[in-house]
Design a protein around this motif. Structure first.
Motif, PDB file in Angstrom:
ATOM      1  N   LEU A  91     -36.217 -17.482  21.607  1.00  0.00           N
ATOM      2  CA  LEU A  91     -36.334 -16.282  20.778  1.00  0.00           C
ATOM      3  C   LEU A  91     -37.610 -16.346  19.941  1.00  0.00           C
ATOM      4  O   LEU A  91     -38.111 -17.421  19.634  1.00  0.00           O
ATOM      5  N   SER A  92     -38.087 -15.184  19.550  1.00  0.00           N
ATOM      6  CA  SER A  92     -39.183 -15.122  18.582  1.00  0.00           C
ATOM      7  C   SER A  92     -38.590 -15.285  17.193  1.00  0.00           C
ATOM      8  O   SER A  92     -37.365 -15.191  17.012  1.00  0.00           O
ATOM      9  N   GLY A  93     -39.430 -15.492  16.210  1.00  0.00           N
ATOM     10  CA  GLY A  93     -38.957 -15.589  14.834  1.00  0.00           C
ATOM     11  C   GLY A  93     -38.244 -14.319  14.400  1.00  0.00           C
ATOM     12  O   GLY A  93     -37.226 -14.375  13.716  1.00  0.00           O
ATOM     13  N   ALA A  94     -38.767 -13.172  14.813  1.00  0.00           N
ATOM     14  CA  ALA A  94     -38.151 -11.888  14.443  1.00  0.00           C
ATOM     15  C   ALA A  94     -36.769 -11.745  15.078  1.00  0.00           C
ATOM     16  O   ALA A  94     -35.825 -11.268  14.432  1.00  0.00           O
ATOM     17  N   GLU A  95     -36.630 -12.153  16.338  1.00  0.00           N
ATOM     18  CA  GLU A  95     -35.329 -12.074  17.003  1.00  0.00           C
ATOM     19  C   GLU A  95     -34.331 -13.028  16.354  1.00  0.00           C
ATOM     20  O   GLU A  95     -33.163 -12.694  16.173  1.00  0.00           O
ATOM     21  N   LEU A  96     -34.811 -14.209  15.999  1.00  0.00           N
ATOM     22  CA  LEU A  96     -33.950 -15.189  15.344  1.00  0.00           C
ATOM     23  C   LEU A  96     -33.453 -14.654  13.998  1.00  0.00           C
ATOM     24  O   LEU A  96     -32.290 -14.844  13.630  1.00  0.00           O
TER      25      LEU A  96
END
Length: 135
Positions: A91-96
């Motif tokens: 995941l990206s940081g935003a998705e996390l």
């Protein structure tokens, strides 16, 4: 947010379990997937605060995606970590930041069987993940 192949595998495997005993056994099997953490990495800087059991967490960035390594001395917790990692790896940081860990464990049919301390521990792990990936 779409599921990775590992997360889809976890969801399918746990959905096939008719009851808690089978899910608990499967959880233990998933926990065996986590490689033991080298003693040199079992240091306070990698330890997750807020867990009753010892949990260590490391993060690695690959382009804009994240991979995590986690381990616990507790068998059931290792299983919970394994299915959490299946959901968050890549995941990206935003998705996390948007991930609802309670919803994920609910989809797996595990949430109602988690003690409050284990639920709090998993939330602490997710919070630590978010701290590690924040700029």
């Amino acid at each position: 947010m779409s599921l990775s192949p590992a997360a889809r595998e976890a969801l399918d495997a746990f959905a096939a379990c008719p009851g808690w005993e089978q899910r608990a056994r499967l959880l233990m099997q998933w926990g065996e997937r986590l490689a033991p953490l080298d003693d040199a990495l079992r240091v306070p800087a990698h330890q997750v605060q807020g867990c009753e059991s010892n949990v260590w967490l490391l993060a690695e960035r690959h382009a804009d995606r994240w991979r995590f390594t986690a381990y616990s001395d507790a068998r059931l917790l290792r299983g919970l970590l394994a299915v959490l990692l299946a959901r968050v790896d890549g995941l990206s940081g935003a998705e996390l930041a948007q991930l609802d860990v309670a919803d994920w464990f609910g989809q797996l049919g595990l949430s109602r069987h988690l003690s409050p301390s284990r639920s709090n521990g998993m939330n602490a792990v997710l919070q630590r993940m978010r701290e590690l990936v924040s700029p």
